[in-house]
Motif scaffolding. Sequence first.
Motif, mmCIF file in Angstrom:
data_model
loop_
_atom_site.group_PDB
_atom_site.id
_atom_site.type_symbol
_atom_site.label_atom_id
_atom_site.label_comp_id
_atom_site.label_asym_id
_atom_site.label_seq_id
_atom_site.Cartn_x
_atom_site.Cartn_y
_atom_site.Cartn_z
ATOM 1 N N ALA A 42 0.834 -1.212 0.000
ATOM 2 C CA ALA A 42 0.000 0.000 0.000
ATOM 3 C C ALA A 42 0.865 1.256 0.000
ATOM 4 N N ASP A 43 1.989 1.244 0.734
ATOM 5 C CA ASP A 43 2.896 2.397 0.752
ATOM 6 C C ASP A 43 3.488 2.650 -0.628
ATOM 7 N N VAL A 44 3.849 1.591 -1.332
ATOM 8 C CA VAL A 44 4.430 1.738 -2.672
ATOM 9 C C VAL A 44 3.405 2.324 -3.639
ATOM 10 N N VAL A 45 2.167 1.840 -3.565
ATOM 11 C CA VAL A 45 1.110 2.355 -4.443
ATOM 12 C C VAL A 45 0.836 3.817 -4.163
ATOM 13 N N GLU A 46 0.786 4.195 -2.884
ATOM 14 C CA GLU A 46 0.521 5.587 -2.526
ATOM 15 C C GLU A 46 1.658 6.500 -2.970
ATOM 16 N N TYR B 74 3.618 5.998 -5.504
ATOM 17 C CA TYR B 74 3.535 6.113 -6.968
ATOM 18 C C TYR B 74 2.461 7.119 -7.368
ATOM 19 N N ARG B 75 1.313 7.086 -6.698
ATOM 20 C CA ARG B 75 0.224 8.007 -7.031
ATOM 21 C C ARG B 75 0.574 9.446 -6.715
ATOM 22 N N SER B 76 1.266 9.658 -5.597
ATOM 23 C CA SER B 76 1.605 11.030 -5.192
ATOM 24 C C SER B 76 2.882 11.544 -5.821
ATOM 25 N N GLY B 77 3.640 10.673 -6.459
ATOM 26 C CA GLY B 77 4.878 11.091 -7.103
ATOM 27 C C GLY B 77 6.011 11.331 -6.142
#
Length: 221
Positions: free
Chosen positions: A160-164, A166-169
Amino acid sequence: MTDRVYLRYSTDKQTDARQRHALAALLAAGAPAYEDPATSSRQLSLDRAGFTRLLHEAAVGDTIRIADAARLFRSVADILALRPVLARRGLHLRVESGLLSGIDLASDDPGTKMMVSVLAAVLEFQRDMISENTREGVAAAEAFGKTLGRPTALDTGRAADVVEAYRSGTAIKPSPDSTTSPPRPSAGSWTAPAPANCPTNSTRSRPRANRPTIPRGRTWK
């Protein structure tokens, strides 16, 4: 009349290397090859993209060459649907090596029809036994609490940390329990190691053994 090579393997963990070895002479001679990679034998041959393209491009009198019968059909239903199509199109079907190499499997004579039907039944039985053994092996492993499949590289929270990130840049923060290798020394900070203390000639010299002295002008006896 043209020889047309057909290649198929069942899963993405397999290759067609063995088939290409068996059909090497035809491939080296320029025979066109048609492939159905990672295609289950439960899918009928007439529904496969590679074999369908072969049928569309083949002309009357052409021969379909396969490394072994299981590469093309592995059930009675498959061969019963396939043989009439090959007969209508005037195509031949031959296994490149082994006991079946001298037989046209698309021939409509009663002997060949019976032999191909029996062969397909044996191949279907073999496929079903492999599936049954696989299911039993999976059930036994699960009963002993073994986790099957490839282990996950990240737990749920870390994923979940990796996905977040990636989304926030933003940069991905290192895991708290991750270990990092020590930094490599720069070229400017490098110094040559001190030479080893090698013994000098004086320390390495050994005392001379007592030797008899020969007086000058006399002969030793």
